[in-house]
Design an enzyme around this catalytic site. Structure first.
Site, PDB file in Angstrom:
ATOM      1  N   CYS A 110      -2.061 -11.508  18.044  1.00  0.00           N
ATOM      2  CA  CYS A 110      -1.258 -11.421  16.829  1.00  0.00           C
ATOM      3  C   CYS A 110      -1.916 -12.169  15.670  1.00  0.00           C
ATOM      4  O   CYS A 110      -2.904 -11.688  15.120  1.00  0.00           O
ATOM      5  CB  CYS A 110       0.161 -11.919  17.110  1.00  0.00           C
ATOM      6  SG  CYS A 110       1.379 -11.375  15.875  1.00  0.00           S
TER       7      CYS A 110
ATOM      8  N   PHE B 200       1.389  -8.709   8.676  1.00  0.00           N
ATOM      9  CA  PHE B 200       0.040  -8.582   8.128  1.00  0.00           C
ATOM     10  C   PHE B 200      -0.827  -7.853   9.139  1.00  0.00           C
ATOM     11  O   PHE B 200      -0.502  -7.797  10.326  1.00  0.00           O
ATOM     12  CB  PHE B 200      -0.559  -9.964   7.822  1.00  0.00           C
ATOM     13  CG  PHE B 200       0.166 -10.720   6.746  1.00  0.00           C
ATOM     14  CD1 PHE B 200      -0.271 -10.670   5.427  1.00  0.00           C
ATOM     15  CD2 PHE B 200       1.291 -11.476   7.043  1.00  0.00           C
ATOM     16  CE1 PHE B 200       0.402 -11.365   4.428  1.00  0.00           C
ATOM     17  CE2 PHE B 200       1.970 -12.169   6.055  1.00  0.00           C
ATOM     18  CZ  PHE B 200       1.517 -12.108   4.742  1.00  0.00           C
TER      19      PHE B 200
ATOM     20  N   HIS C 281       1.986  -8.391  21.338  1.00  0.00           N
ATOM     21  CA  HIS C 281       2.302  -9.512  22.231  1.00  0.00           C
ATOM     22  C   HIS C 281       2.260  -9.063  23.690  1.00  0.00           C
ATOM     23  O   HIS C 281       3.248  -8.554  24.214  1.00  0.00           O
ATOM     24  CB  HIS C 281       3.700 -10.049  21.907  1.00  0.00           C
ATOM     25  CG  HIS C 281       3.806 -10.738  20.590  1.00  0.00           C
ATOM     26  ND1 HIS C 281       4.410 -11.969  20.431  1.00  0.00           N
ATOM     27  CD2 HIS C 281       3.370 -10.391  19.358  1.00  0.00           C
ATOM     28  CE1 HIS C 281       4.356 -12.336  19.163  1.00  0.00           C
ATOM     29  NE2 HIS C 281       3.729 -11.385  18.498  1.00  0.00           N
TER      30      HIS C 281
ATOM     31  N   GLU D  57       2.351 -10.894  26.285  1.00  0.00           N
ATOM     32  CA  GLU D  57       3.268 -11.669  27.128  1.00  0.00           C
ATOM     33  C   GLU D  57       4.662 -11.051  27.092  1.00  0.00           C
ATOM     34  O   GLU D  57       5.397 -11.100  28.073  1.00  0.00           O
ATOM     35  CB  GLU D  57       3.317 -13.123  26.663  1.00  0.00           C
ATOM     36  CG  GLU D  57       4.148 -13.403  25.449  1.00  0.00           C
ATOM     37  CD  GLU D  57       3.550 -12.872  24.162  1.00  0.00           C
ATOM     38  OE1 GLU D  57       4.285 -12.742  23.179  1.00  0.00           O
ATOM     39  OE2 GLU D  57       2.332 -12.581  24.135  1.00  0.00           O
TER      40      GLU D  57
END
Length: 393
Positions: free
Chosen positions: A268, A313, A362, A364
């Protein structure tokens, strides 16, 4: 901006004011007072506790597109950090009472305890469509005495708030002191990784530790010497809030990592900083990607993953160069390894001359989906091959 609260048990009218002047009225939900931030919408139907405690949502007011929120309550196990980070919370129909065997409390109480001002009874479909059409923007939620002011006065409060573009926020969410997440009992330690906490989620080092990695989580202000003292087998940059264009210190540290050929993995915000370290630009998305149902193509395998996102972003690929072609950088060629199928946003980088890769989403992914968890195995493979050699010009 932090919220100001009054009596936790108070309920009553609340008003949401967007910076373009559009207003939504509803009921107070959570703490009473006022808060401002960037209005963003999340498309996840589950995982609201993980969303609220994700440091990436610092200074953001989260609008939930799913109408029913709070059904499963909250518990002490599912938080991704030490506190709720969202600046405010917007839901349509909060649960009357939680109903889940793991529940230890209700969402409204958790918001009150965390000082998070929210609003319920809002037409979140109309609000989401407005943000989708006009983009993420500043917003304020006002309840209690704060809601009694005139709309023009409230609008001015919103317009006086700082914008997300240009905001350096990693230092506001990072750990104050370094700590270690060791492999669980019975799992041998195979590698040592220095993880820069830019807003890390608790599940991330846990998943690395499960693969035999001893994770040293470091403050975002750490120096390259702090990293080298650990004699790490690899370096990791986490997710986090704010504008990547402000993270000059972290980018310079990462360039030292690339120059020394230390294996690197970024998630990220860490993906955006790898792009900057390689000489690529970043830009602000119109309304960003948030939620747990974003389709991404992994170009290496050809598979489409359903992934969890929270980013406003993104990396700007060199103008005129197709994303399926490598870009030249001072550290050798880099490829766009993953791409968003909804809007073709760059979702991952893979360096060909230095041992480094990253993804924008992400892996995770608490509370799911888990399609991309294999990326931690890919990091282990990179650590196994050891240090790379920088390509010579």
């Amino acid at each position: 901006m932090s919220s100001t609260t009054s009596t936790p048990t108070a309920q009553g009218p609340a008003v949401l004011v967007l910076e373009d002047g559009r207003t939504f009225r509803g009921e107070s939900f959570g703490a009473v007072g006022q808060t401002v931030g960037e209005a963003v919408f999340s498309t996840g139907m589950t995982g609201y506790q993980e969303t609220l405690t994700d440091p990436s949502y610092h200074r953001q007011v989260v609008v939930m597109t799913a109408p029913h929120i709070g059904n499963t309550g909250v518990n002490s196990a599912d938080g991704e950090s030490r506190r709720i980070w969202a600046a405010g919370y917007v839901v349509r129909d909060p649960a009357i009472r939680p109903s889940n065997w793991r529940s230890q409390g209700d969402l409204a109480a958790a918001l009150r305890d965390g000082g998070v001002v929210g609003i319920s009874g809002v037409d979140t479909r109309a609000l989401t469509r407005h943000l989708r059409d006009h983009g993420a923007m500043r917003v304020g939620i006002f309840s209690g005495e704060a809601a009694l002011a005139g709309e023009q006065q409230l609008l001015q409060v919103v317009r006086d708030a700082p914008q997300m573009a240009g905001s350096a926020l990693a230092a506001e969410v990072t750990t104050p002191e370094a700590y270690v997440v060791a492999p669980p009992e019975g799992t041998p330690t195979r590698f040592t990784v220095a993880a820069l906490d830019l807003g890390i989620k608790g599940t991330t080092p846990t998943l690395m530790a499960a693969r035999g990695i001893q994770v040293h989580v470091l403050p975002s202000t750490s120096s390259y010497d702090d990293v080298l003292r650990l004699q790490p087998d690899g370096v990791f940059f986490s997710n986090g809030p704010g504008d990547p264009a402000t993270a000059d210190h972290e980018v310079e540290l990462l360039r030292r990592v690339l120059e020394d050929g230390i294996p690197f993995f970024g998630i990220c915000f860490g993906n955006q900083l790898l792009g900057r370290a390689l000489g690529l630009d970043t830009y602000k998305l119109t309304f960003g990607h948030r939620g747990i149902n974003q389709p991404v193509l992994d170009r290496e395998t050809g598979k489409v993953e359903v992934t969890s996102h929270n980013h406003g972003f993104a990396i700007a690929w060199p103008e005129g160069l197709p994303t399926d072609q490598p870009a030249d950088t001072p550290y050798g060629p880099v490829r766009c390894s993953h791409v968003a199928l909804n809007d073709d946003v760059v979702e991952g980088l893979r360096c060909e001359a230095v041992p480094a890769f990253s993804v924008q989403y992400h892996p995770e992914a608490a509370a799911g989906p888990h399609d991309a968890e294999y990326l931690f195995d890919r990091f282990v493979e990179l650590l196994t091959t050891g240090r790379g050699t920088r390509a010579q010009a």
